[in-house]
Enzyme design. Structure first.
Site, mmCIF file in Angstrom:
data_model
loop_
_atom_site.group_PDB
_atom_site.id
_atom_site.type_symbol
_atom_site.label_atom_id
_atom_site.label_comp_id
_atom_site.label_asym_id
_atom_site.label_seq_id
_atom_site.Cartn_x
_atom_site.Cartn_y
_atom_site.Cartn_z
ATOM 1 N N TYR A 108 0.812 -1.218 0.000
ATOM 2 C CA TYR A 108 0.000 0.000 0.000
ATOM 3 C C TYR A 108 0.849 1.273 0.000
ATOM 4 O O TYR A 108 0.317 2.372 0.093
ATOM 5 C CB TYR A 108 -0.939 -0.002 1.209
ATOM 6 C CG TYR A 108 -1.973 -1.115 1.183
ATOM 7 C CD1 TYR A 108 -2.938 -1.162 0.172
ATOM 8 C CD2 TYR A 108 -1.975 -2.110 2.146
ATOM 9 C CE1 TYR A 108 -3.879 -2.171 0.133
ATOM 10 C CE2 TYR A 108 -2.928 -3.136 2.117
ATOM 11 C CZ TYR A 108 -3.880 -3.164 1.104
ATOM 12 O OH TYR A 108 -4.811 -4.162 1.065
ATOM 13 N N ASP A 170 -2.261 -11.169 8.364
ATOM 14 C CA ASP A 170 -1.348 -12.212 7.866
ATOM 15 C C ASP A 170 0.077 -11.994 8.352
ATOM 16 O O ASP A 170 0.767 -12.943 8.681
ATOM 17 C CB ASP A 170 -1.360 -12.235 6.335
ATOM 18 C CG ASP A 170 -2.661 -12.791 5.815
ATOM 19 O OD1 ASP A 170 -2.965 -13.952 6.125
ATOM 20 O OD2 ASP A 170 -3.381 -12.057 5.127
ATOM 21 N N HIS A 419 4.765 -6.255 -4.487
ATOM 22 C CA HIS A 419 3.360 -6.567 -4.694
ATOM 23 C C HIS A 419 2.451 -5.385 -4.420
ATOM 24 O O HIS A 419 2.787 -4.455 -3.703
ATOM 25 C CB HIS A 419 2.927 -7.771 -3.864
ATOM 26 C CG HIS A 419 2.794 -7.486 -2.402
ATOM 27 N ND1 HIS A 419 1.606 -7.138 -1.825
ATOM 28 C CD2 HIS A 419 3.695 -7.488 -1.419
ATOM 29 C CE1 HIS A 419 1.787 -6.942 -0.541
ATOM 30 N NE2 HIS A 419 3.051 -7.128 -0.253
#
Ligand code: ADP
Length: 557
Positions: A108, A170, A419
């Protein structure tokens, strides 16, 4: 690091001069001490790229050029009083600040600011105390630098874990405050972190200190000779969210009108526990599975936030892409089937848990098992049935609030893996799951990526989390990922799906999709922003909200 106060940063804050910036840095150093001001003056300072030792100055998983989303300086306050002074200083110099708690925020934007050259406020470096754990009331009160690992360790060290559990996402290295105010999720019954927070202490852009909810009512026993932020809070602050009158907490989540310096979070009472895995053999089982999940979840037979994971998410935690295929094309259904059978998993894998005394769990399990048995070939496992399944073994911990970093593995699906998350919300229906899966898989393949994703089922909706893994050292791979994400956002909005959270580079685009009634929601956000932050010094551009002294068009990525 030794202070380099006199030097120019790589990127100056907007609308300021080199001299003004240097004066600002000197004044900031008077507040926090010179060891707590670092000017980012050299590209070498952008070398930290590991989750375990994250950069505090740039986006480690960059999607734009590495030197685009960077801070001019990082300033680390040592207490609430210093945060208040820093806000006054930012107003005086009209220099924007970007608060972060730990700055991991992977996928993010990490610690990086939306507006290049903003001053990063490292809230977690010093302000990292667990202020309170109340076992009877089942809550904790924490500062920004407390990570999920820290809070869990605190329970273990104080022999409290047999009484209360936390909920973890996670990856356990993030800040409890950072993740909660970004509305992140975990997987126990307390998985919706924002829902489970209770009471905020916030420094407003003006420097004013506010306690929300019951915190606004003074504790008659408080020692009023102490600084305001140290005064004993109301005893119901962490017990009742709403207090009296308008409920303001929402504007401080994914917002830019306050810096959260204390937060209450509810803890789950420790209880009996059994995690499980259900494997579903066919790609086309998705529809039926989600139709089975909805009634069970709404009825709370599924007590926690369960996940329905695509085979490649598990495969990527267990190995690199090259372990499975030599092809440079997106993996085909035949290849995915082969991976599933090699790993003894399904094309979709459902991870959940049962909570409560054993007789209760047994009844719940019968209900879950009989519902999923309607899917031909569904198989049921407890952790002891697959001791080498690292995903199941990790979920066994995660679903009872024990933090880990195992899920970081999937980022290494590709070399130099970086990612992004594409994370649209949907109703819990088979049609919606299929529509989202088909759309995101097709677009992944169009742009040359494998589809990796999971459906995370909340109280009434699904967060569909698509994990876009690209090679961050390869400009072309980054460009493709970025372009694909833009197209996903556009296509999703055309189908009525909106994202719950996003990377810095996509904030404007997503904000613009929430456009009902001529952008009435954004207009409201802007009115609040401009009223509370008239000089636009706190996190300008965050989640697409631009203060009146900025033009969004000047900051397009
Ligand atoms: P993580 O917990 O993953 O390390 P961060 O600390 O980077 O995440 O926080 C994520 C985002 O949340 C930040 O970029 C910022 O926008 C917001 N944020 C984090 N901490 C605070 C805070 N104490 N006050 C206001 N906003 C914050």
């Amino acid at each position: 690091r030794v202070l380099t106060l006199g030097c120019d940063p790589l990127v100056l804050p907007p609308n300021t001069t080199s001299q003004t910036f240097k004066n600002y840095a000197l004044e900031a150093a008077k507040i926090v001490g010179s060891a707590n001001v670092t000017v980012i003056s050299d590209e070498a300072e952008l070398s930290q790229e590991s989750y375990l030792e994250p950069s505090k100055a740039h986006d480690m998983f960059n999607i734009a050029d590495k030197t685009y989303f960077v801070c001019s300086a990082v300033v680390a306050p040592r207490g609430v009083g210093e945060v208040q002074e820093l806000m006054k200083l930012a107003n005086e110099f009209e220099i924007p600040v970007w608060p972060f708690s730990i700055g991991r925020n992977v996928g993010y934007g990490g610690a990086a600011p939306r507006v290049p050259g903003s001053v990063g406020l490292d809230m977690g470096r010093h302000m990292n105390r667990v202020l309170k754990v109340d076992v009877e009331g089942a809550y904790a009160l924490v500062e920004p630098g407390v990570t999920f690992f820290d809070l869990h360790d605190h329970l273990v060290k104080n022999n409290l874990r047999d009484q209360v559990w936390i909920d973890v996402p996670d990856l356990g290295g993030g800040s409890v405050i950072g993740n909660t105010i970004e509305r992140g999720v975990g997987y126990t019954p307390y998985g919706d972190h924002w829902m489970m927070h209770c009471g905020l202490e916030v420094v407003l852009p003006s420097g004013e200190l506010v306690r929300t909810g019951m915190g606004a009512l003074p504790n008659p026993k408080a020692d009023t000779s102490k600084p305001i932020h140290e005064q004993e809070p109301n005893e119901s602050w962490q017990l009742f969210n709403y207090g009296f009158g308008p409920y303001n907490d929402g504007i401080f989540s994914q917002g830019s009108v306050g810096i959260v310096v204390k937060m209450g979070i509810w803890l789950m009472k420790a209880t009996g526990y059994q995690s499980y895995l259900i494997t579903l053999p066919k790609d086309s089982d998705l529809h039926q599975a989600v139709e089975i999940i909805r009634p069970l979840r709404v009825n709370m037979v599924l007590q926690n936030v369960p996940t329905l994971r695509h085979i490649l998410l598990d495969a990527a935690v267990m190995g690199h892409r090259t372990d499975y295929s030599k092809s440079d094309k997106p993996l085909t259904d035949d290849e995915l089937n082969a991976i599933a059978s090699k790993l003894d998993l399904g094309r979709w894998n459902f991870y959940g848990a049962l909570y409560g005394p054993e007789p209760v769990r047994d009844v719940m399990w019968q209900a879950v098992k009989s519902a999923f048995s309607a899917i031909p070939g569904a198989k049921f496992f407890f952790p002891e049935d697959q001791p080498n399944n690292i995903v199941l073994q990790t979920r066994q911990n995660t679903l009872q609030g024990i933090p880990s970093v195992t899920e970081l593995n999937w980022v290494d699906w590709l070399p130099h893996g970086g990612h992004l998350f594409f994370s649209p919300i949907a109703p819990v229906t088979g049609d919606d799951a299929e529509a989202q899966y088909n759309m995101t898989r097709q677009l992944s393949e169009k742009y040359g990526f494998d589809f990796i994703g999971t459906f995370v089922v909340g109280m009434r909706e699904m967060h569909h989390i698509v994990c876009i893994v690209y090679d961050r050292k390869d400009a072309e791979s980054r460009r493709r990922a970025h372009k694909m994400m833009k197209e996903m956002i556009e296509e999703a909005a055309a189908k009525g799906y909106g994202e719950y959270r996003t990377h810095l580079a996509m904030m404007d685009q997503i904000a613009a999709t929430y456009s009902f009634n001529n952008n009435a929601n954004m207009k409201l956000n802007e009115i609040i922003k401009n009223a509370l932050d008239p000089k636009g010094i706190l996190a300008p551009g965050k989640n697409g909200v631009w203060p009146k002294n900025y033009r969004a068009a000047d900051w397009q990525v």
